[in-house]
Design a protein around this motif. Sequence first.
Motif, PDB file in Angstrom:
ATOM      1  N   GLY A 169     126.404 -49.936  45.790  1.00 52.95           N
ATOM      2  CA  GLY A 169     127.017 -50.118  44.304  1.00 52.95           C
ATOM      3  C   GLY A 169     127.330 -51.404  44.057  1.00 52.95           C
ATOM      4  N   GLU A 170     128.768 -51.586  43.585  1.00 51.94           N
ATOM      5  CA  GLU A 170     129.201 -53.103  43.572  1.00 51.94           C
ATOM      6  C   GLU A 170     129.428 -54.077  44.598  1.00 51.94           C
ATOM      7  OE1 GLU A 170     130.330 -54.248  40.163  1.00 51.94           O
ATOM      8  OE2 GLU A 170     128.500 -52.795  40.254  1.00 51.94           O
ATOM      9  N   LYS A 171     129.528 -53.178  46.123  1.00 47.82           N
ATOM     10  CA  LYS A 171     129.886 -53.926  47.086  1.00 47.82           C
ATOM     11  C   LYS A 171     128.345 -54.266  48.075  1.00 47.82           C
ATOM     12  CE  LYS A 171     134.144 -53.293  48.186  1.00 47.82           C
ATOM     13  NZ  LYS A 171     134.759 -52.348  47.248  1.00 47.82           N
ATOM     14  N   LEU A 172     128.672 -55.245  48.876  1.00 48.45           N
ATOM     15  CA  LEU A 172     127.548 -55.630  49.565  1.00 48.45           C
ATOM     16  C   LEU A 172     128.018 -55.958  51.021  1.00 48.45           C
ATOM     17  CD1 LEU A 172     124.616 -57.038  49.354  1.00 48.45           C
ATOM     18  CD2 LEU A 172     125.829 -59.112  49.415  1.00 48.45           C
ATOM     19  N   PRO A 173     127.868 -54.712  51.766  1.00 48.99           N
ATOM     20  CA  PRO A 173     128.128 -54.988  53.250  1.00 48.99           C
ATOM     21  C   PRO A 173     127.016 -55.899  54.054  1.00 48.99           C
ATOM     22  CG  PRO A 173     127.689 -52.654  52.829  1.00 48.99           C
ATOM     23  CD  PRO A 173     127.597 -53.387  51.551  1.00 48.99           C
ATOM     24  N   PHE A 174     127.535 -56.758  54.764  1.00 43.98           N
ATOM     25  CA  PHE A 174     126.367 -57.309  55.468  1.00 43.98           C
ATOM     26  C   PHE A 174     126.872 -57.894  56.972  1.00 43.98           C
ATOM     27  CE2 PHE A 174     129.427 -60.429  53.236  1.00 43.98           C
ATOM     28  CZ  PHE A 174     129.547 -60.960  54.183  1.00 43.98           C
ATOM     29  N   ILE A 175     125.935 -58.175  57.756  1.00 44.63           N
ATOM     30  CA  ILE A 175     126.122 -58.062  59.123  1.00 44.63           C
ATOM     31  C   ILE A 175     125.354 -59.604  59.698  1.00 44.63           C
ATOM     32  CG2 ILE A 175     124.435 -56.767  59.887  1.00 44.63           C
ATOM     33  CD1 ILE A 175     126.588 -55.482  62.007  1.00 44.63           C
ATOM     34  N   VAL A 176     126.017 -60.197  60.593  1.00 39.25           N
ATOM     35  CA  VAL A 176     125.110 -61.066  61.564  1.00 39.25           C
ATOM     36  C   VAL A 176     125.288 -60.623  62.928  1.00 39.25           C
ATOM     37  CG1 VAL A 176     125.305 -63.658  62.003  1.00 39.25           C
ATOM     38  CG2 VAL A 176     126.265 -62.683  59.746  1.00 39.25           C
ATOM     39  N   GLY A 177     124.165 -60.669  63.596  1.00 38.42           N
ATOM     40  CA  GLY A 177     124.329 -60.713  65.113  1.00 38.42           C
ATOM     41  C   GLY A 177     123.505 -61.805  65.804  1.00 38.42           C
ATOM     42  N   ALA A 178     124.123 -62.437  67.035  1.00 35.32           N
ATOM     43  CA  ALA A 178     123.419 -63.480  67.807  1.00 35.32           C
ATOM     44  C   ALA A 178     123.029 -63.247  69.072  1.00 35.32           C
ATOM     45  CB  ALA A 178     124.434 -64.455  67.547  1.00 35.32           C
ATOM     46  N   THR A 179     121.977 -63.446  69.632  1.00 33.32           N
ATOM     47  CA  THR A 179     121.532 -63.147  70.861  1.00 33.32           C
ATOM     48  C   THR A 179     122.497 -63.894  71.771  1.00 33.32           C
ATOM     49  OG1 THR A 179     119.943 -64.884  70.884  1.00 33.32           O
ATOM     50  CG2 THR A 179     119.068 -62.664  70.358  1.00 33.32           C
ATOM     51  N   LYS A 180     122.439 -63.724  73.379  1.00 31.78           N
ATOM     52  CA  LYS A 180     123.231 -64.151  73.994  1.00 31.78           C
ATOM     53  C   LYS A 180     122.837 -65.980  74.207  1.00 31.78           C
ATOM     54  CE  LYS A 180     122.950 -63.519  78.757  1.00 31.78           C
ATOM     55  NZ  LYS A 180     121.939 -63.559  79.602  1.00 31.78           N
TER      56      LYS A 180
END
Length: 888
Positions: free
Chosen positions: A822-833
């Motif tokens: 909808g109006e929202k934008l969930p986001f995620i960031v992942g980083a390796t070791k």
Amino acid sequence: MQTHEIRERFTQHFVKAGHTAVPSASLILEDPDLLFVNAGMVPFKPYFLGQQNPPYPNGTATSIQKCVRTLDIDEVGITTRHNTFFQMAGNFSFGQYFKEGAITHAWELLTSSIEDGGYGLDPERLWATVYLDDDEAAEIWEKKIGLPAERIQRLGMADNYWHMGVPGPCGPCSEIYYDRGPEHGQEGGPAVDDTRYLEIWNLVFMEKERGQSTGPDSFEILGDLPKKNIDTGMGVERVAALLQGVDNVYETDLLRPVIDAAQEITGAEYGTDDTADVRFRVIADHSRTGMMLILDGVTPANEGRGYILRRLLRRIVRSARLLGATGETLEQFMTVIMDTMTPSYPEIADNRERITRVAVAEERAFLRTLESGTHRFDEAATKTRGTGAKVFSGEEAFTLHDTYGFPIDLTLEMAAEAGLEVDVAGFEAAMSEQRARAKADNLAKKHGHADESVYREWVDNNPTEFVGFSELTADAKILGLVADGVSVTHAAAGDEIEVILDVSPMYAESGGQLGDRGRLVTDGTILDVTDVQKIGKRLWVHKATVVSGGLDLGQSVRAEVDADWRHGATQAHTATHLIHAALRQVLGPTAVQAGSLNRPGYLRFDFNYTEQLSPAQLEEIALITNQAVDSNLAVNTIETSLDEAKKMGAMALFGENYGDDVRVVEIGGPFSIELCGGTHVDSSAQIGPVAVLGESSVGSGARRIEAYSGMDSFKYLSKETALATGLAASLKAPTEELPDRVAQLTEKLRAAEKEIANLHRQQLAAQTGALVEQATEVGKFTVLTHRLPDGVSGGDLRTVATDLRGRLAGRPGVVVLASAEGEKLPFIVGATKEAVELGVKSGELVKLLSGYVDGRGGGKPDMAQGSGSKPAGLDAGFHALREELAGR
Ligand code: SER
């Protein structure tokens, strides 16, 4: 001398002198001007005004009336002379004896010896006051009684002219005072000191009628009453204090035990501290008033009588806590006060469980708000202190009072503990604003009802004869026409008019049954009657619209009840009695009626009960009701005396004022016996089926059952059947299998939803493999920035990101994913070791991205999540993030 005996002696004294002993009316007599009965004369008002003839052989009566005065609850306990509940013993003469009789009767009872049945008070200690110009009363006191002239004082309107505070009978009065001695105050009689000189009896010489107020303390005198009457009121509690040799009314046999109980419960001691003493007295006074109000059918509510009860009960709880109580207290206070009051009010015995239940439910409700109110107080206090201020806002104190039921002294006390003062002036201002609003509301309400004075003459002289128990039509004469509250002589086609008839077959709304609908017909003229109301219990006012023709005062009309309407209302009313009887069989006699409504085909019945009814209880009530219909029980109406009716075991509605002659409606002998003025079927089978719709709560301590009767019941049931049949057809299952089938379907649906979610996840996982191919080298890092299709949940986003990060393991990899919802934008960031080792912090990257999508978020170095509100900024965000990583 115990209070009960003081009452007995009073009654005996006057019965011996030919008075009829009349039982106390309920505290909640129907009178639009009064919240509660506040004087012994209230039930006798129509006799004083000459509207009705007193039904007493000698035209005299005596009573001990329960009274409640709650004008200034906050003052209770500060003085020790007043109680919010008190018993007023009175003798009444309707046009019989006047001043001399009243004074002599009172004097004899007060001063005759205990052995002779009197109170044995020392005549030397008695004083009398009379109205300024009342030479006649002064002379009786001096010449006839022999009271020395210096002990007869003359006082003005405020003290010696009695009226009800509202329109009604009034007149000059003479009050009798008892001198308690020099230790209680200064010499000089009641004119100087009304603490030392205690008023014990007020003799009112009722001879005038007052109208509306013309100022704060003034009113119009409408004229002489038809006869000269006597109304007296002796304060039973005050006489008890004198005869029991105690200091004040709180020390008497009726109230002291509550104070003792409060000492035990709270651990505080009475008589050591003025503030604490007021609290003890509040507990004693309010416990008794609360108990007596519940006895008469009041339940706690947010307005009207119920609100007064609520305030009283809450003040007890709060006072007990301030004295040191920690747990619930009302059950104990109610028990003690019921014990002390039962000898005088034996009906308490049958209501103990109900009274306790209502009080305790209110206490629990208050204890819950007390908690949230305390929380609110703490927050406000912390905020106040945080700003360095020392004063707790008056507005906030008002909110605590208004919303959380915190009386101001509770707030004051808590503020003091928190080292704060309260802006009491601000609080008072908010209170008076609220009072002004309430007053305006009341005025508006009053004006909503037509001023009843226009009907006055008819009520007094030509009340309507009701013939509708046996007839549905009647020839009548038009005695009056009223349009917009004004008496008129003619009504034309299209007019809305109130018609007053000498005879009417139409039922006027009362006892929960709506007024009849019908027609008034005369040559060429037809009126549709849309409602019928009773004024002063005797005058039928037909609200009608002139459909055609016109109408003149004095004309004859034929009044016709709409037979279908009456039939339906009658079925519903008798069905209400059946439901009431069934309810008491199922729930026991404590389920006391609190109100009802019946109109054609529908009824509702309210009763005092604190718990929700179970489906099984409801089913049983419906079963008993319909069995009673099926048994075709005979319905009999019997006109008899109130005493006889009580002996028959008739149930009377609390708060109704029944005259001496009552109507008993009996269904199937003992099955149901009620006092009732409504219309009923001849035998129960005429009601037809009764369909119980369900039950619900109507405020604290009361519940409501609703039902259809007769054809409406049939229509309701066939609609339900059609619904079930329709469902059965679409589900291809017999109706009795519907519940199982629906349960199965719901279960299937739930499993399917789960399955879909799983597939969705698998699909995402399958895409992940391909996605990893899209990762590109950015400086030292392998970076994947990707917007997934819309609607991937935050949890799935995390699963996919974790998977992708795993696939990049061994390399300094960064995965950034987003998906709009909808109006929202969930986001995620992942980083390796490896990326983390090179200094990548996922949380920082989330913050960076947030700047582009108007979002926020955070997390750990290896995984962080956020949510934005501007998906359009995502590409720019991805770009900036890559730039950032490229520069490292
Ligand atoms: N009506 C008077 C009073 O209330 C006397 O009964 O004081």
